[in-house]
Design a protein around this motif. Structure first.
Motif, PDB file in Angstrom:
ATOM      1  N   ALA A  77      43.827  40.148  55.045  1.00  0.00           N
ATOM      2  CA  ALA A  77      42.492  39.691  54.813  1.00  0.00           C
ATOM      3  C   ALA A  77      41.832  39.010  55.849  1.00  0.00           C
ATOM      4  CB  ALA A  77      42.559  38.936  53.618  1.00  0.00           C
ATOM      5  N   ASP A  78      42.743  37.864  56.435  1.00  0.00           N
ATOM      6  CA  ASP A  78      42.132  37.136  57.408  1.00  0.00           C
ATOM      7  C   ASP A  78      41.548  38.021  58.676  1.00  0.00           C
ATOM      8  OD1 ASP A  78      42.580  34.974  56.024  1.00  0.00           O
ATOM      9  OD2 ASP A  78      44.345  34.368  57.077  1.00  0.00           O
ATOM     10  N   SER A  79      42.446  39.194  58.884  1.00  0.00           N
ATOM     11  CA  SER A  79      42.149  39.792  60.184  1.00  0.00           C
ATOM     12  C   SER A  79      40.865  40.627  59.849  1.00  0.00           C
ATOM     13  CB  SER A  79      43.355  40.974  60.326  1.00  0.00           C
ATOM     14  OG  SER A  79      43.294  42.030  59.462  1.00  0.00           O
ATOM     15  N   LEU A  80      40.425  40.958  58.646  1.00  0.00           N
ATOM     16  CA  LEU A  80      39.148  41.599  58.318  1.00  0.00           C
ATOM     17  C   LEU A  80      38.003  40.414  58.283  1.00  0.00           C
ATOM     18  CD1 LEU A  80      40.120  44.216  55.480  1.00  0.00           C
ATOM     19  CD2 LEU A  80      39.828  44.700  58.265  1.00  0.00           C
ATOM     20  N   GLY A  81      38.382  39.174  58.435  1.00  0.00           N
ATOM     21  CA  GLY A  81      37.280  38.240  58.037  1.00  0.00           C
ATOM     22  C   GLY A  81      37.021  38.088  56.628  1.00  0.00           C
ATOM     23  N   ALA A  82      37.722  38.495  55.758  1.00  0.00           N
ATOM     24  CA  ALA A  82      37.686  38.280  54.183  1.00  0.00           C
ATOM     25  C   ALA A  82      38.231  37.047  53.830  1.00  0.00           C
ATOM     26  CB  ALA A  82      38.242  39.464  53.655  1.00  0.00           C
ATOM     27  N   ASP A  83      37.319  36.093  53.763  1.00  0.00           N
ATOM     28  CA  ASP A  83      37.421  34.751  53.129  1.00  0.00           C
ATOM     29  C   ASP A  83      37.816  34.853  51.788  1.00  0.00           C
ATOM     30  OD1 ASP A  83      37.275  33.394  55.380  1.00  0.00           O
ATOM     31  OD2 ASP A  83      34.940  33.031  55.299  1.00  0.00           O
ATOM     32  N   THR A  84      37.090  35.954  50.999  1.00  0.00           N
ATOM     33  CA  THR A  84      37.521  36.105  49.651  1.00  0.00           C
ATOM     34  C   THR A  84      37.415  37.543  49.427  1.00  0.00           C
ATOM     35  OG1 THR A  84      35.077  36.184  49.058  1.00  0.00           O
ATOM     36  CG2 THR A  84      36.189  33.934  48.845  1.00  0.00           C
ATOM     37  N   PHE A  85      38.324  37.988  48.304  1.00  0.00           N
ATOM     38  CA  PHE A  85      38.594  39.358  48.057  1.00  0.00           C
ATOM     39  C   PHE A  85      38.684  39.509  46.601  1.00  0.00           C
ATOM     40  CE2 PHE A  85      41.979  37.484  49.889  1.00  0.00           C
ATOM     41  CZ  PHE A  85      43.032  37.840  49.038  1.00  0.00           C
ATOM     42  N   VAL A  86      38.614  40.728  45.936  1.00  0.00           N
ATOM     43  CA  VAL A  86      38.985  40.953  44.738  1.00  0.00           C
ATOM     44  C   VAL A  86      40.372  41.853  44.922  1.00  0.00           C
ATOM     45  CG1 VAL A  86      36.871  41.164  43.544  1.00  0.00           C
ATOM     46  CG2 VAL A  86      37.831  43.296  44.590  1.00  0.00           C
ATOM     47  N   TYR A  87      41.136  41.818  44.046  1.00  0.00           N
ATOM     48  CA  TYR A  87      42.631  42.183  43.965  1.00  0.00           C
ATOM     49  C   TYR A  87      43.121  42.992  42.908  1.00  0.00           C
ATOM     50  CZ  TYR A  87      47.341  42.513  45.456  1.00  0.00           C
ATOM     51  OH  TYR A  87      48.763  42.764  45.761  1.00  0.00           O
ATOM     52  N   ALA A  88      43.411  44.248  43.156  1.00  0.00           N
ATOM     53  CA  ALA A  88      44.253  44.971  42.048  1.00  0.00           C
ATOM     54  C   ALA A  88      45.620  45.309  42.563  1.00  0.00           C
ATOM     55  CB  ALA A  88      43.578  46.092  41.622  1.00  0.00           C
ATOM     56  N   GLY A  89      46.727  45.243  41.889  1.00  0.00           N
ATOM     57  CA  GLY A  89      47.994  45.759  42.397  1.00  0.00           C
ATOM     58  C   GLY A  89      48.927  46.405  41.112  1.00  0.00           C
ATOM     59  N   ILE A  90      49.893  47.206  41.518  1.00  0.00           N
ATOM     60  CA  ILE A  90      50.769  47.842  40.689  1.00  0.00           C
ATOM     61  C   ILE A  90      51.944  47.097  40.575  1.00  0.00           C
ATOM     62  CG2 ILE A  90      51.463  50.283  39.705  1.00  0.00           C
ATOM     63  CD1 ILE A  90      49.407  51.235  41.600  1.00  0.00           C
ATOM     64  N   SER A  91      52.497  46.833  39.698  1.00  0.00           N
ATOM     65  CA  SER A  91      54.079  46.387  39.413  1.00  0.00           C
ATOM     66  C   SER A  91      54.239  45.355  40.468  1.00  0.00           C
ATOM     67  CB  SER A  91      55.024  47.693  39.627  1.00  0.00           C
ATOM     68  OG  SER A  91      56.079  47.154  39.359  1.00  0.00           O
ATOM     69  N   LEU A  92      54.974  45.261  41.377  1.00  0.00           N
ATOM     70  CA  LEU A  92      55.314  44.486  42.402  1.00  0.00           C
ATOM     71  C   LEU A  92      54.230  43.917  43.169  1.00  0.00           C
ATOM     72  CD1 LEU A  92      56.978  42.634  44.283  1.00  0.00           C
ATOM     73  CD2 LEU A  92      57.702  44.627  45.548  1.00  0.00           C
ATOM     74  N   GLY A  93      53.208  45.043  43.456  1.00  0.00           N
ATOM     75  CA  GLY A  93      51.956  44.655  44.018  1.00  0.00           C
ATOM     76  C   GLY A  93      51.113  43.790  43.072  1.00  0.00           C
ATOM     77  N   GLY A  94      51.139  43.937  41.830  1.00  0.00           N
ATOM     78  CA  GLY A  94      50.286  43.095  41.013  1.00  0.00           C
ATOM     79  C   GLY A  94      51.073  41.675  40.751  1.00  0.00           C
ATOM     80  N   ALA A  95      52.392  41.499  40.861  1.00  0.00           N
ATOM     81  CA  ALA A  95      52.995  40.236  41.343  1.00  0.00           C
ATOM     82  C   ALA A  95      52.591  39.389  42.337  1.00  0.00           C
ATOM     83  CB  ALA A  95      54.459  40.304  41.349  1.00  0.00           C
ATOM     84  N   VAL A  96      52.246  40.280  43.501  1.00  0.00           N
ATOM     85  CA  VAL A  96      51.628  39.546  44.598  1.00  0.00           C
ATOM     86  C   VAL A  96      50.361  39.028  44.351  1.00  0.00           C
ATOM     87  CG1 VAL A  96      50.934  40.190  47.086  1.00  0.00           C
ATOM     88  CG2 VAL A  96      53.070  41.001  46.187  1.00  0.00           C
TER      89      VAL A  96
END
Length: 374
Positions: A77-96
């Motif tokens: 996210a930092d590499s894109l300059g995204a100070d904020t973002f929305v997030y969706a994750g499946i299973s382990l990705g959701g736990a992240v």
């Protein structure tokens, strides 16, 4: 050169960022059913777990916890300059995503957890799976993956199973070790991002009671159980999951806070709940442009903007919208007398018939407002 998670970016470069996290054993392609539509309104960032897809196997050290994966995502996210973002994750990705929302609440503006968990059951099966994969690779596991990931009615899974077969054995095993030691239950009350929890009703890997525990633990979280779906609900029932994500993330668009402040939560909630694939682009337009850029500017105060808006609506004879914005004008601090003065001015410049209708609408709305306040 510092190694980074393999990732892919889709969507407009100037759009807000949506990060999509994969499940164990899959690659970023697990989100293929949703990305073409999501990328119309978001800059979609997908990533591969260490040793999965194109990510280097050595990114996850032995004994690393869920925070190690979270920090790798923050680096992206930092590499894109995204100070904020929305997030969706499946299973382990959701736990992240759960870890990110709990430990970096200023970064995650909205969260969706798909077939995930705060604690993925007894650690022993995960440790046994890790040992088995270290000894035999992921091939034997891949042979049984469809029964864990999908209901028996779903058969289009060859590409996803191939991703599991190609995963690096040691990296996969380290992810299993990580899951054995993951327990985010104490973190849930600290999550402030608006959260949607999605469960596959027939999920044997993270049964619906895991999702209910997430929704119960996160303040104001909403729960959706998807019928005829197992662990990869977004693959098996792509349209249902896509519609739920779009409706949920609509509240995270720039301008939503201003829209809620002016029009009220009840109106915005109805608009979001009524969003369909056909109307979603329009909802995005008015939220991002009308509320994010026009109403969001501080060059004019909101009282002044309400006066201008009432005048334009009277001139255009838009009486339903006029009723909505008379309520907004009261919320922005205009008194009934000031609203009447605006309508008198409209009579001079927009015409007496238009002002006559506007006074009737305003009187009805103001009386309703006064009755509610009694």
């Amino acid at each position: 050169m510092t190694l980074a998670l393999h990732h892919r970016i889709d969507g407009p470069a100037d759009a807000p960022v949506l990060v999509l996290g994969p499940s164990l054993g899959t690659s970023l392609s697990v989100w293929d059913p949703q990305v073409p539509v999501l990328a119309r309104q978001w800059r979609v960032l997908r990533w591969d777990l260490p040793g999965h897809g194109g990510s280097p196997a050595g990114l996850l050290p032995t004994g690393a916890g869920i925070g190690a994966l979270g920090r790798l995502v923050l680096d992206l996210a930092d590499s894109l300059g995204a100070d904020t973002f929305v997030y969706a994750g499946i299973s382990l990705g959701g736990a992240v995503g759960t870890w990110l929302a709990a430990h970096h609440p200023g970064r995650v503006t909205s969260l969706a957890l798909v077939c995930s968990s705060a604690r993925f059951g007894d650690p022993r099966p995960w440790l046994e799976r890790a040992q088995s994969v270290r000894e035999n690779g992921t091939g034997p596991l891949a042979a049984h993956a469809p029964a864990r990931w999908f209901t028996s009615a779903f058969t289009r899974h060859d590409a996803l199973v191939a991703d599991l077969r190609s995963a690096d054995a040691e990296a996969y095993a380290r992810c299993c070790d990580l899951l054995a030691n993951t327990d985010l239950r104490a973190d849930l009350p600290g999550i402030t991002a608006p959260t949607l929890v999605i469960a596959g009703r027939d999920d044997p890997a993270t049964p619906p009671h895991h999702s209910r525990a997430l929704a119960d633990g996160i303040r104001d979280a909403r729960l959706l159980e998807v019928p005829r779906a197992a662990h990869l609900a977004n693959v098996e029932q792509p349209g249902t999951v896509l519609d739920a994500l779009r409706a949920h993330f609509a509240s995270a668009r720039p301008g939503t806070a201003v829209r809620r402040a002016v029009l009220g939560d009840a109106h915005v909630d109805r608009a979001v709940a009524g969003t369909t694939p056909f109307t979603a682009p329009f909802q995005d337009l008015i939220t991002r442009y009308a509320w994010g850029e026009i109403w969001g500017s501080d060059l004019l105060d909101r009282r002044t903007r309400s006066c201008i808006t009432l005048t334009a609506l009277v001139a255009g004879r838009h009486e339903d919208e006029l009723a909505l914005h008379i309520r907004a004008a009261v919320r922005n601090g205009l008194t009934p007398q000031e609203i009447g003065e605006v309508l008198l001015q409209c009579a001079v410049y927009c015409g007496v018939p238009a002002a006559n209708s506007a006074f009737a609408v305003a009187e009805r709305v103001l009386n309703e407002t006064e009755e509610r306040e009694r």
